[in-house]
Design a protein around this motif. Structure first.
Motif: not given
Length: 295
Positions: A111-112, A114-116, A118-119, A134, A167
């Motif tokens: 998840q970390d 993915i967040s990095i 995609t941001n 997503y 999710y």
């Protein structure tokens, strides 16, 4: 014995008697300073890394990249940059991505990553088409166990292995799942792990279903996979921090993605530490042979 020779012997005697705590103090500083002020290296990709990159770079539009994130916090410095580099590569080429975990501790790290990434992409996107969305561009299936259930099950029907995603969405309602049914729709599956999980993918997914397998491993584990690379059962591999840094270099050079490269930054400290250790070994051996001659 003349005075000059005595002076030389005196220097070597002093060097051999240096307090080892000073040597470790210098080693600490040699590691610490490049971590605070990293100098940028441009590592040249070795053949296994290049093969992995080239294969992902040429995945057909109707195939996807699957990343199995199965490492834990203790191997994060070596393996996490690999996941981030793979996501940057795939999203820059508009390759669809599926992410899963067989190791429970991999969930938070996946998840970390993915967040990095995609941001990074969405902060620069000007249109919806430029964005990484997503359900359209990627899916995070979550965690499933025991090991053989997801590995064998994905060869038949991925939605049945992961009926809901990480999710809580019903997997078969996601747009991306209309084109990702099973291993027939996977261009390559990259297993990133510090454990034996890549061997399960090689033994069951590659052998039984013929899916291409890539590996991201720790440096000490890498030698175990070279026979599988030579036999063609593993398409390519990133080994340790160096392998991750090589992939980061390829992503920057060929995909023009400019972002923080954690593995490359860490390689500066690792390289400086190796140089310091080599220097102390050389000095120690020279001093030993010179002083032995005097005796």
């Amino acid at each position: 014995m003349n005075g000059s020779l005595k002076s030389n012997y005196g220097i070597w005697e002093k060097l051999t008697k240096i307090d080892r705590r000073l040597i470790y103090l210098f080693l600490f500083l040699v590691v610490l300073i490049p971590l605070i002020y990293p100098f940028r290296l441009a590592p040249r990709a070795m053949t296994p890394v290049l093969k992995l990159f080239n294969h992902i770079d040429t995945i057909p539009k109707d195939k996807c990249l699957v990343i199995s994130v199965d490492y834990t916090p203790d191997t994060e410095p070596e393996l996490h940059p690999m996941t981030i580099a793979l996501l940057r590569h795939a999203f820059s080429r508009k390759i669809k991505v599926g992410i899963l975990c067989i190791s429970l501790l991999g969930l938070g790290l996946a998840q970390d990553a993915i967040s990095i990434v995609t941001n990074e992409f969405n902060s620069k996107a000007l249109t919806r088409n430029d964005s990484v969305i997503y359900g359209r561009d990627y899916v995070f299936w979550g965690w499933q166990t025991p090991v053989l259930v997801p590995i064998l099950g994905m060869g038949e029907n991925i939605s049945k292995v992961f009926p809901v995603d990480y999710y809580g969405n019903k997997t078969d309602t996601l747009e991306i799942m209309k084109t990702i049914k099973n291993y027939n729709d996977v261009g390559i599956l990259v297993s990133i792990s510090g454990s034996a999980i890549p061997f399960y993918y090689i033994t069951y997914a590659q052998t039984q279903f013929g899916v291409r397998i890539g590996v991201g491993s720790t440096a000490v584990q890498a030698a175990d996979f070279y026979p599988y690379i030579n036999s063609g059962q593993v398409t390519g591999m990133m080994s340790g921090m160096k392998g991750a840094a090589e992939y980061e270099q390829l992503v920057e050079e060929r995909c023009k993605i400019y972002a923080r490269r954690k593995a490359t930054d860490a390689m500066a400290a690792q390289t400086a530490a190796h140089l310091w250790i080599m220097i102390t070994i050389i000095i120690g051996n020279i001093g030993y042979f010179i002083l032995r001659r005097r005796k």
